[in-house]
Design a protein around this motif. Sequence first.
Motif, PDB file in Angstrom:
ATOM      1  N   VAL A  88     -11.007 -20.677  13.223  1.00 39.58           N
ATOM      2  CA  VAL A  88     -10.321 -21.224  14.318  1.00 39.58           C
ATOM      3  C   VAL A  88      -9.667 -22.351  14.372  1.00 39.58           C
ATOM      4  CG1 VAL A  88     -10.421 -21.889  16.962  1.00 39.58           C
ATOM      5  CG2 VAL A  88     -11.992 -19.901  15.712  1.00 39.58           C
ATOM      6  N   SER A  89      -8.462 -22.812  14.674  1.00 44.47           N
ATOM      7  CA  SER A  89      -7.750 -23.999  14.691  1.00 44.47           C
ATOM      8  C   SER A  89      -7.192 -23.934  16.252  1.00 44.47           C
ATOM      9  CB  SER A  89      -6.820 -24.143  13.857  1.00 44.47           C
ATOM     10  OG  SER A  89      -6.144 -25.371  13.928  1.00 44.47           O
ATOM     11  N   GLN A  90      -7.535 -24.868  16.861  1.00 49.72           N
ATOM     12  CA  GLN A  90      -7.079 -25.247  18.293  1.00 49.72           C
ATOM     13  C   GLN A  90      -6.798 -26.590  18.779  1.00 49.72           C
ATOM     14  OE1 GLN A  90     -10.238 -23.541  20.355  1.00 49.72           O
ATOM     15  NE2 GLN A  90     -11.679 -25.381  20.730  1.00 49.72           N
ATOM     16  N   HIS A  91      -5.790 -26.847  19.870  1.00 49.29           N
ATOM     17  CA  HIS A  91      -5.576 -28.237  19.983  1.00 49.29           C
ATOM     18  C   HIS A  91      -5.270 -28.215  21.654  1.00 49.29           C
ATOM     19  CE1 HIS A  91      -3.278 -31.860  19.905  1.00 49.29           C
ATOM     20  NE2 HIS A  91      -2.573 -31.508  20.500  1.00 49.29           N
ATOM     21  N   ASN A  92      -5.765 -29.362  22.188  1.00 51.95           N
ATOM     22  CA  ASN A  92      -5.628 -29.620  23.640  1.00 51.95           C
ATOM     23  C   ASN A  92      -6.458 -28.724  24.502  1.00 51.95           C
ATOM     24  OD1 ASN A  92      -4.194 -31.879  23.242  1.00 51.95           O
ATOM     25  ND2 ASN A  92      -2.124 -30.955  24.232  1.00 51.95           N
ATOM     26  N   ILE A  93      -7.554 -27.994  23.891  1.00 51.01           N
ATOM     27  CA  ILE A  93      -8.371 -27.086  24.378  1.00 51.01           C
ATOM     28  C   ILE A  93      -9.630 -27.841  25.395  1.00 51.01           C
ATOM     29  CG2 ILE A  93      -9.811 -25.124  24.377  1.00 51.01           C
ATOM     30  CD1 ILE A  93      -6.893 -24.352  23.968  1.00 51.01           C
ATOM     31  N   THR A  94     -10.254 -28.531  24.466  1.00 48.24           N
ATOM     32  CA  THR A  94     -11.430 -29.241  25.088  1.00 48.24           C
ATOM     33  C   THR A  94     -11.121 -30.748  25.631  1.00 48.24           C
ATOM     34  OG1 THR A  94     -11.918 -30.163  22.856  1.00 48.24           O
ATOM     35  CG2 THR A  94     -13.006 -27.932  23.063  1.00 48.24           C
ATOM     36  N   GLY A  95      -9.945 -31.150  25.265  1.00 45.87           N
ATOM     37  CA  GLY A  95      -9.511 -32.382  25.840  1.00 45.87           C
ATOM     38  C   GLY A  95      -8.148 -32.638  25.315  1.00 45.87           C
ATOM     39  N   TYR A  96      -7.450 -33.535  26.181  1.00 50.21           N
ATOM     40  CA  TYR A  96      -5.983 -33.829  25.879  1.00 50.21           C
ATOM     41  C   TYR A  96      -6.143 -34.641  24.333  1.00 50.21           C
ATOM     42  CZ  TYR A  96      -1.497 -35.918  25.586  1.00 50.21           C
ATOM     43  OH  TYR A  96       0.131 -36.046  25.428  1.00 50.21           O
ATOM     44  N   GLY A  97      -5.413 -34.065  23.529  1.00 48.64           N
ATOM     45  CA  GLY A  97      -5.290 -34.881  22.169  1.00 48.64           C
ATOM     46  C   GLY A  97      -6.421 -34.237  21.161  1.00 48.64           C
ATOM     47  N   LYS A  98      -7.352 -33.609  21.479  1.00 47.91           N
ATOM     48  CA  LYS A  98      -8.472 -32.955  20.820  1.00 47.91           C
ATOM     49  C   LYS A  98      -8.077 -31.783  19.899  1.00 47.91           C
ATOM     50  CE  LYS A  98     -12.154 -35.369  23.523  1.00 47.91           C
ATOM     51  NZ  LYS A  98     -13.274 -35.045  24.361  1.00 47.91           N
ATOM     52  N   THR A  99      -8.448 -31.902  18.672  1.00 52.39           N
ATOM     53  CA  THR A  99      -8.169 -30.962  17.817  1.00 52.39           C
ATOM     54  C   THR A  99      -9.648 -30.487  17.213  1.00 52.39           C
ATOM     55  OG1 THR A  99      -5.960 -31.282  17.269  1.00 52.39           O
ATOM     56  CG2 THR A  99      -6.918 -29.852  16.012  1.00 52.39           C
ATOM     57  N   GLN A 100      -9.941 -29.070  17.013  1.00 54.58           N
ATOM     58  CA  GLN A 100     -10.991 -28.673  16.666  1.00 54.58           C
ATOM     59  C   GLN A 100     -10.486 -27.295  15.458  1.00 54.58           C
ATOM     60  OE1 GLN A 100     -11.102 -28.196  20.044  1.00 54.58           O
ATOM     61  NE2 GLN A 100     -12.099 -30.177  20.051  1.00 54.58           N
ATOM     62  N   SER A 101     -11.299 -27.431  14.192  1.00 52.35           N
ATOM     63  CA  SER A 101     -10.791 -26.297  13.353  1.00 52.35           C
ATOM     64  C   SER A 101     -11.976 -25.904  12.555  1.00 52.35           C
ATOM     65  CB  SER A 101      -9.713 -27.041  12.293  1.00 52.35           C
ATOM     66  OG  SER A 101      -8.565 -27.345  12.908  1.00 52.35           O
ATOM     67  N   GLY A 102     -12.383 -24.768  12.233  1.00 51.91           N
ATOM     68  CA  GLY A 102     -13.303 -24.201  11.253  1.00 51.91           C
ATOM     69  C   GLY A 102     -13.917 -22.984  11.804  1.00 51.91           C
ATOM     70  N   LEU A 103     -14.880 -22.556  11.406  1.00 53.47           N
ATOM     71  CA  LEU A 103     -15.475 -21.295  11.774  1.00 53.47           C
ATOM     72  C   LEU A 103     -15.960 -21.310  13.104  1.00 53.47           C
ATOM     73  CD1 LEU A 103     -17.964 -20.473   8.694  1.00 53.47           C
ATOM     74  CD2 LEU A 103     -15.775 -19.396   9.106  1.00 53.47           C
ATOM     75  N   GLY A 104     -15.811 -20.072  13.748  1.00 53.30           N
ATOM     76  CA  GLY A 104     -16.469 -19.737  14.890  1.00 53.30           C
ATOM     77  C   GLY A 104     -17.567 -18.859  14.762  1.00 53.30           C
ATOM     78  N   ASP A 105     -18.208 -18.480  15.717  1.00 49.10           N
ATOM     79  CA  ASP A 105     -19.574 -17.841  15.775  1.00 49.10           C
ATOM     80  C   ASP A 105     -19.210 -16.485  15.222  1.00 49.10           C
ATOM     81  OD1 ASP A 105     -20.828 -19.942  16.677  1.00 49.10           O
ATOM     82  OD2 ASP A 105     -21.125 -19.271  18.552  1.00 49.10           O
ATOM     83  N   ALA A 106     -20.116 -15.748  14.356  1.00 45.00           N
ATOM     84  CA  ALA A 106     -19.721 -14.587  13.983  1.00 45.00           C
ATOM     85  C   ALA A 106     -20.355 -13.314  14.563  1.00 45.00           C
ATOM     86  CB  ALA A 106     -20.415 -14.285  12.578  1.00 45.00           C
ATOM     87  N   VAL A 107     -19.601 -12.287  14.615  1.00 38.30           N
ATOM     88  CA  VAL A 107     -20.496 -11.135  15.468  1.00 38.30           C
ATOM     89  C   VAL A 107     -20.554  -9.814  14.665  1.00 38.30           C
ATOM     90  CG1 VAL A 107     -20.037  -9.512  17.641  1.00 38.30           C
ATOM     91  CG2 VAL A 107     -19.349 -11.941  17.798  1.00 38.30           C
ATOM     92  N   ILE A 108     -21.883  -9.456  14.619  1.00 34.47           N
ATOM     93  CA  ILE A 108     -21.839  -8.351  13.538  1.00 34.47           C
ATOM     94  C   ILE A 108     -22.516  -7.094  14.431  1.00 34.47           C
ATOM     95  CG2 ILE A 108     -23.275  -7.597  11.933  1.00 34.47           C
ATOM     96  CD1 ILE A 108     -23.659 -10.505  11.080  1.00 34.47           C
ATOM     97  N   SER A 109     -21.995  -6.045  14.259  1.00 34.77           N
ATOM     98  CA  SER A 109     -22.143  -4.788  15.220  1.00 34.77           C
ATOM     99  C   SER A 109     -22.763  -3.771  13.985  1.00 34.77           C
ATOM    100  CB  SER A 109     -21.155  -4.250  15.903  1.00 34.77           C
ATOM    101  OG  SER A 109     -20.832  -5.363  16.830  1.00 34.77           O
ATOM    102  N   GLY A 110     -23.718  -2.905  14.473  1.00 39.07           N
ATOM    103  CA  GLY A 110     -24.039  -1.721  13.593  1.00 39.07           C
ATOM    104  C   GLY A 110     -24.132  -0.429  14.437  1.00 39.07           C
ATOM    105  N   PHE A 111     -23.286   0.483  14.146  1.00 38.52           N
ATOM    106  CA  PHE A 111     -23.229   1.694  14.978  1.00 38.52           C
ATOM    107  C   PHE A 111     -23.914   2.896  14.145  1.00 38.52           C
ATOM    108  CE2 PHE A 111     -19.495  -0.742  16.541  1.00 38.52           C
ATOM    109  CZ  PHE A 111     -19.926  -0.734  17.757  1.00 38.52           C
ATOM    110  N   LEU A 112     -24.972   3.544  14.731  1.00 41.43           N
ATOM    111  CA  LEU A 112     -25.345   4.859  14.327  1.00 41.43           C
ATOM    112  C   LEU A 112     -24.395   5.882  14.715  1.00 41.43           C
ATOM    113  CD1 LEU A 112     -29.116   4.670  14.948  1.00 41.43           C
ATOM    114  CD2 LEU A 112     -27.984   4.695  12.651  1.00 41.43           C
ATOM    115  N   SER A 113     -23.805   6.557  14.020  1.00 47.85           N
ATOM    116  CA  SER A 113     -22.688   7.594  14.224  1.00 47.85           C
ATOM    117  C   SER A 113     -22.650   8.976  13.518  1.00 47.85           C
ATOM    118  CB  SER A 113     -21.315   6.873  14.156  1.00 47.85           C
ATOM    119  OG  SER A 113     -20.262   7.845  14.572  1.00 47.85           O
TER     120      SER A 113
END
Length: 259
Positions: A88-113
């Motif tokens: 993720v790379s985001q700007h002006n989301i958590t506050g004016y002039g603030k930028t965050q970059s890096g990994l977000g949370d991972a989601v893992i799914s397992g489907f029996l099919s």
Amino acid sequence: MKNKKILLVSAVTFLMSLNSYAQNDAAELAKKLANPVASLISVPFQNNMDHGIGTLKGSRYVLNIQPVIPISLSKKMNLITRWIVPIVSQHNITGYGKTQSGLGDAVISGFLSPKNSKNGFTWGAGPVILLPIGGAGLTADQFGIGPSIVALKQTGGWTYGGLVNQIWGSGKGLSQFYINPFVAYNWKTGAGITAQLDWTHSWNTGKSNVFLIPMFSGLTSFGKQKVSLSVGPKFNIAAPGDVKSKFGIRAGLSLIFPK
């Protein structure tokens, strides 16, 4: 906005032209790609760009790396593992002039099919896990787990169905419901068009964020490597004012490894 329309039209035209290179198995590959629990190894790279987010008119770019690995459990059943690891790379989301970059949370799914569908109908069910590996400002900061179910019908060139999951967090503030209904049509060349909803609802806040995403796709090969390319606009049709975006684009590249 005019430049965005030109870019989108050019991308769609390019995708449609790719199918002159599709092989005889293009239709079957496209059918498997439209099925979230198909027995097909693939590594999708999904690019999401959203602009004009909230009152601060922020922007966010998310690259989701989404490997899909089927594991044979018996003559009749598969375990389909699906990973989503966001960068993720985001700007002006958590506050004016603030930028965050890096990994977000991972989601893992397992489907029996089941390995074989019945009259074109198939399903998958299993757990979904949220791993809090994201950086500051990009994480729920807690482990999450819950059930996930997918069901779909394929007939002719059509695929329609939906995926649903619910994640409960290990701490307070996380109880999230997600539903993803979809419909797709693929031509024998491997070209396709898809429409889907990405609908996330927080039970804690009572708020939903809903995207309508129509996509155009095509199959081609880079040397011996089979590849699917897709592109389409993202319409944020419902969201709280502080997170709603004005315009978005989703573009994908999937590496395909048919048996």
